[in-house]
Write an enzyme that holds these catalytic residues in place. Structure first.
Site, mmCIF file in Angstrom:
data_model
loop_
_atom_site.group_PDB
_atom_site.id
_atom_site.type_symbol
_atom_site.label_atom_id
_atom_site.label_comp_id
_atom_site.label_asym_id
_atom_site.label_seq_id
_atom_site.Cartn_x
_atom_site.Cartn_y
_atom_site.Cartn_z
ATOM 1 N N ILE A 17 15.910 -28.895 36.801
ATOM 2 C CA ILE A 17 15.266 -27.593 37.489
ATOM 3 C C ILE A 17 13.670 -27.492 37.004
ATOM 4 O O ILE A 17 13.034 -27.094 37.914
ATOM 5 C CB ILE A 17 16.259 -26.572 37.407
ATOM 6 N N ASP A 40 19.277 -23.182 30.152
ATOM 7 C CA ASP A 40 18.359 -22.217 29.571
ATOM 8 C C ASP A 40 17.592 -22.896 28.431
ATOM 9 O O ASP A 40 16.619 -22.875 28.366
ATOM 10 C CB ASP A 40 19.482 -21.403 28.803
#
Ligand code: AR6
Length: 179
Positions: A17, A40
């Protein structure tokens, strides 16, 4: 796989991403906004220290499960990161679907509020939080579809799946909800 809802395009993408060319990226964070592994960790590594500085200054109490908060994108090409907190899977009868839907809805609202034409979102909760991939795909994709149909914004949503298994699960569900 690409599906159009009016003027809006929903695309399933397999990959990392942090490499997406979009205005905003959604993160799968924890409610303390403490950083972590998985997507994250990848986002914080690629974006640099600004994100932690901003979450600490703006959201000292963290973010409740089922919601999301915004920072700038730091060194990412995306202008913003929306830190969404999905539920930890506890069997499915503890409000997990509505919390997961809430996390995605808040990311899409933040995209509209920040005038983002495009956003990339990961499969929140499907890693260490243990949400079954096919059930997550169902809630994620129906939530995104309903938001796009009713708001006609943001114009481009990329759901980014890290591996082939996740991509296949999401593609099967997307086919079933448009068919
Ligand atoms: N790009 C796209 N997807 C990714 C990437 C990437 N670079 N890396 C992993 N994924 P997880 P959660 C996928 O565990 O379950 C963190 O420590 C991964 O394959 O990142 O919501 C936070 O700080 C999986 O399908 O998030 C929280 O404490 C999906 O992203 C906790 O984990 C989500 O996996 C949140 O757990």
């Amino acid at each position: 796989m690409i599906v159009q809802f009016g003027e809006c395009r929903l695309q399933l993408v397999q990959g990392d991403i942090t490499r997406q060319d979009v205005d905003a990226i959604a993160n799968a964070a924890n409610s303390a906004l403490a950083g972590g592994g998985g997507v994250d960790g990848a986002i914080h590594r690629a974006a640099g220290p600004l994100l932690k500085q901003q979450t600490a200054a703006r959201y000292p109490d963290g973010c409740p499960t089922g919601s999301a908060v915004a920072t700038d994108g730091g060194n990412l090409s995306a202008k913003f990161v929306f830190h969404a907190v999905g539920p930890v899977w506890g069997g499915g009868d503890q409000g997990e679907p509505s919390q997961l839907a809430g996390a995605y809805r808040r990311c899409l609202e933040l995209a509209v509020e920040h005038n983002c034409e495009s956003i990339a979102i990961p499969a929140i909760s499907t890693g260490v939080y243990g949400y079954p991939m096919d059930l997550a795909a169902q809630t994620t994709l129906t939530t995104v579809r309903d938001f796009l149909v009713s708001h006609q914004n943001p114009k481009r949503v990329n759901v980014v799946l890290f591996d082939g298994g996740a991509f296949g699960a999401f593609a099967r569900v997307l086919e079933s909800i448009i068919g």
